[in-house]
Design a protein around this motif. Structure first.
Motif, PDB file in Angstrom:
ATOM      1  N   PHE A  88       0.838  -1.205   0.000  1.00 34.59           N
ATOM      2  CA  PHE A  88       0.000   0.000   0.000  1.00 34.59           C
ATOM      3  C   PHE A  88       0.869   1.251   0.000  1.00 34.59           C
ATOM      4  O   PHE A  88       0.641   2.193  -0.788  1.00 34.59           O
ATOM      5  CB  PHE A  88      -0.919  -0.020   1.223  1.00 34.59           C
ATOM      6  CG  PHE A  88      -1.596   1.296   1.497  1.00 34.59           C
ATOM      7  CD1 PHE A  88      -2.718   1.697   0.762  1.00 34.59           C
ATOM      8  CD2 PHE A  88      -1.098   2.159   2.475  1.00 34.59           C
ATOM      9  CE1 PHE A  88      -3.314   2.921   1.019  1.00 34.59           C
ATOM     10  CE2 PHE A  88      -1.706   3.377   2.724  1.00 34.59           C
ATOM     11  CZ  PHE A  88      -2.813   3.755   2.001  1.00 34.59           C
ATOM     12  N   ARG A  89       1.878   1.300   0.833  1.00 31.82           N
ATOM     13  CA  ARG A  89       2.731   2.487   0.961  1.00 31.82           C
ATOM     14  C   ARG A  89       3.524   2.731  -0.320  1.00 31.82           C
ATOM     15  O   ARG A  89       3.715   3.888  -0.748  1.00 31.82           O
ATOM     16  CB  ARG A  89       3.676   2.324   2.148  1.00 31.82           C
ATOM     17  CG  ARG A  89       2.962   2.454   3.488  1.00 31.82           C
ATOM     18  CD  ARG A  89       3.862   2.067   4.639  1.00 31.82           C
ATOM     19  NE  ARG A  89       3.190   2.287   5.934  1.00 31.82           N
ATOM     20  CZ  ARG A  89       3.654   1.848   7.094  1.00 31.82           C
ATOM     21  NH1 ARG A  89       4.772   1.101   7.137  1.00 31.82           N
ATOM     22  NH2 ARG A  89       2.995   2.104   8.199  1.00 31.82           N
ATOM     23  N   SER A  90       3.993   1.677  -0.943  1.00 31.10           N
ATOM     24  CA  SER A  90       4.774   1.867  -2.184  1.00 31.10           C
ATOM     25  C   SER A  90       3.892   2.354  -3.333  1.00 31.10           C
ATOM     26  O   SER A  90       4.372   2.955  -4.286  1.00 31.10           O
ATOM     27  CB  SER A  90       5.468   0.554  -2.578  1.00 31.10           C
ATOM     28  OG  SER A  90       4.507  -0.449  -2.871  1.00 31.10           O
ATOM     29  N   GLY A  91       2.589   2.120  -3.218  1.00 30.23           N
ATOM     30  CA  GLY A  91       1.686   2.523  -4.282  1.00 30.23           C
ATOM     31  C   GLY A  91       0.939   3.816  -4.006  1.00 30.23           C
ATOM     32  O   GLY A  91      -0.002   4.144  -4.741  1.00 30.23           O
ATOM     33  N   ILE A  92       1.291   4.539  -2.946  1.00 30.19           N
ATOM     34  CA  ILE A  92       0.589   5.787  -2.621  1.00 30.19           C
ATOM     35  C   ILE A  92       0.822   6.820  -3.709  1.00 30.19           C
ATOM     36  O   ILE A  92       1.964   7.039  -4.166  1.00 30.19           O
ATOM     37  CB  ILE A  92       1.068   6.331  -1.254  1.00 30.19           C
ATOM     38  CG1 ILE A  92       0.563   5.427  -0.121  1.00 30.19           C
ATOM     39  CG2 ILE A  92       0.579   7.765  -1.049  1.00 30.19           C
ATOM     40  CD1 ILE A  92       1.063   5.837   1.250  1.00 30.19           C
ATOM     41  N   LYS A  93      -0.251   7.476  -4.125  1.00 32.70           N
ATOM     42  CA  LYS A  93      -0.179   8.571  -5.096  1.00 32.70           C
ATOM     43  C   LYS A  93      -1.258   9.576  -4.734  1.00 32.70           C
ATOM     44  O   LYS A  93      -2.058   9.350  -3.808  1.00 32.70           O
ATOM     45  CB  LYS A  93      -0.370   8.036  -6.510  1.00 32.70           C
ATOM     46  CG  LYS A  93      -1.687   7.308  -6.728  1.00 32.70           C
ATOM     47  CD  LYS A  93      -1.753   6.705  -8.118  1.00 32.70           C
ATOM     48  CE  LYS A  93      -3.073   5.938  -8.310  1.00 32.70           C
ATOM     49  NZ  LYS A  93      -3.168   5.346  -9.671  1.00 32.70           N
ATOM     50  N   VAL A  94      -1.283  10.717  -5.450  1.00 32.56           N
ATOM     51  CA  VAL A  94      -2.294  11.747  -5.177  1.00 32.56           C
ATOM     52  C   VAL A  94      -3.677  11.123  -5.309  1.00 32.56           C
ATOM     53  O   VAL A  94      -3.939  10.349  -6.235  1.00 32.56           O
ATOM     54  CB  VAL A  94      -2.117  12.944  -6.139  1.00 32.56           C
ATOM     55  CG1 VAL A  94      -3.235  13.963  -5.935  1.00 32.56           C
ATOM     56  CG2 VAL A  94      -0.750  13.604  -5.924  1.00 32.56           C
TER      57      VAL A  94
END
Length: 372
Positions: free
Chosen positions: A311-317
């Motif tokens: 989840f953290r590696s895929g965080i985006k706006v």
């Protein structure tokens, strides 16, 4: 009295069978009851006494070949004198009674001499279900008490209504003998229970594995003395019966207890070993279950950590985090929209602090501290 007897003889008498009453050890405060038996030719004082007002002494007053005769009994407090008659019964049925005074009828359950100024005494005979079909028998009160006095005198006692007399004194003597016997029976019961309880402690150490029902100490039944009994001889006989009863109960207890104690002593080692083995098996089962639970918890924790890392590696706006949607990203810093009273709505957090949306978000003094 003659009119009374003529009316009574008109009824067929029920034959009453003789019985011996045995009473459980009596309390000293219980009252003794005596009985006057009504017969076709007058009254007869019964030698029998009882402690239970609902269980009268029954006497045989005739046979099937005898001419019809009136039978019944008059119950009275033996230690209070005949002027306290409790009730009158005819052929097994309680009788209604009343008295007259200046032409008026008054309900009464004692001879009219107990009521000042009452002139005559009535007895109404009949089954309770017969309603108004009672037959009224009337006789003069003085005649009634005269007959009672003769019955008592024939039995060897003096009778003076409403005064101390030898019958009343005898009643008190009998009651005292019964009370003494009851107290000795109470002491015996206490002694037996104490002895049994002390002996049963020998088997108590096995009771976690070997079932045992406590020995029921039976009550001793006493035979009441007759009204004309030799009370000294009665007391001696009761003492002997009590000693025999005690020995018999002790013998019964040993016959009951000893085989059970031996069986417990024999079975306990085997049962104890079985219990220890079962406890060990249970311990191993619990350890295995706990190990499985820990392994499952560790597996779930690793899976969750992997999910959070992804989840953290895929965080985006616009990614929805535990602290609201992502507004801006600068390297490892992430700005989220999360209104905190007194500290604004937008906050910069490290990527490694954020969690999926199902987790809670908590700020303390404007500083992010994560979920509890």
């Amino acid at each position: 009295m003659a009119a009374l007897l003529r009316n009574l003889i008109g009824f067929s008498a029920a034959l009453l069978g003789a019985s011996t009453l045995l009473a459980v050890p009596a309390r000293a405060e219980q009252a003794l009851y005596g009985y006057l038996l009504v017969e076709k030719d007058g009254y007869r004082l019964s030698d029998d006494v009882t402690l239970d007002p609902s269980n009268p002494v029954v006497a045989n007053l005739g046979s099937s070949n005898a001419r019809p005769r009136a039978t019944g009994w008059i119950k009275f407090r033996l230690d209070a004198g005949l002027y306290r008659v409790s009730q009158i019964v005819y052929q097994g049925y309680k009788l209604k009674s009343s008295c007259t005074q200046e032409g008026y009828r008054h309900s009464a359950w004692a001879p009219c001499s107990s009521y000042a100024g009452l002139e005559r005494y009535f007895i109404e005979l009949g089954r309770p279900s017969s309603g108004s079909n009672y037959q009224t028998l009337e006789f003069i009160t003085d005649d009634f008490h005269s007959q009672l006095a003769k019955a008592v005198e024939r039995a060897g006692y003096a009778y003076l209504p409403r005064k101390a007399n030898s019958l009343e004194a005898r009643g008190r003597d009998v009651l005292a003998a019964v009370a003494r016997n009851a107290e000795l029976d109470r002491l015996l019961a206490d002694r037996l229970r104490s002895a049994v309880t002390l002996r049963e402690k020998d088997i108590a150490r096995y009771q976690d594995l070997v079932p045992y029902e406590a020995f029921p100490v039976p009550p001793r039944k006493e035979e009441l003395p007759k009204l004309n009994s030799d009370l000294t001889a009665y007391g001696a006989a009761q003492d002997a019966a009590r000693a025999a009863f005690e020995a018999d109960v002790q013998q019964q207890f040993e016959a009951y207890f000893v085989p059970r104690l031996k069986a417990a002593e024999q079975d306990y080692p085997k049962l104890f070993a079985q219990r220890k083995a079962e406890q060990e098996r249970q311990r191993k089962r619990e350890e295995q279950e706990q190990a499985q639970q820990r392994a499952e918890q560790e597996r779930q924790a690793k899976a969750e950590q992997a999910r959070i890392g992804k989840f953290r590696s895929g965080i985006k706006v616009e990614t929805e985090t535990n602290c609201g949607p992502v507004l801006e990203i600068k390297g490892n810093l992430v700005k989220v929209f999360s209104p905190v009273q007194g500290y604004g709505n937008e906050h910069w957090l490290r990527r490694g602090q954020l969690l999926p949306a199902q987790y809670s978000c908590r700020f303390v003094n404007g500083n992010y501290v994560g979920p509890q």
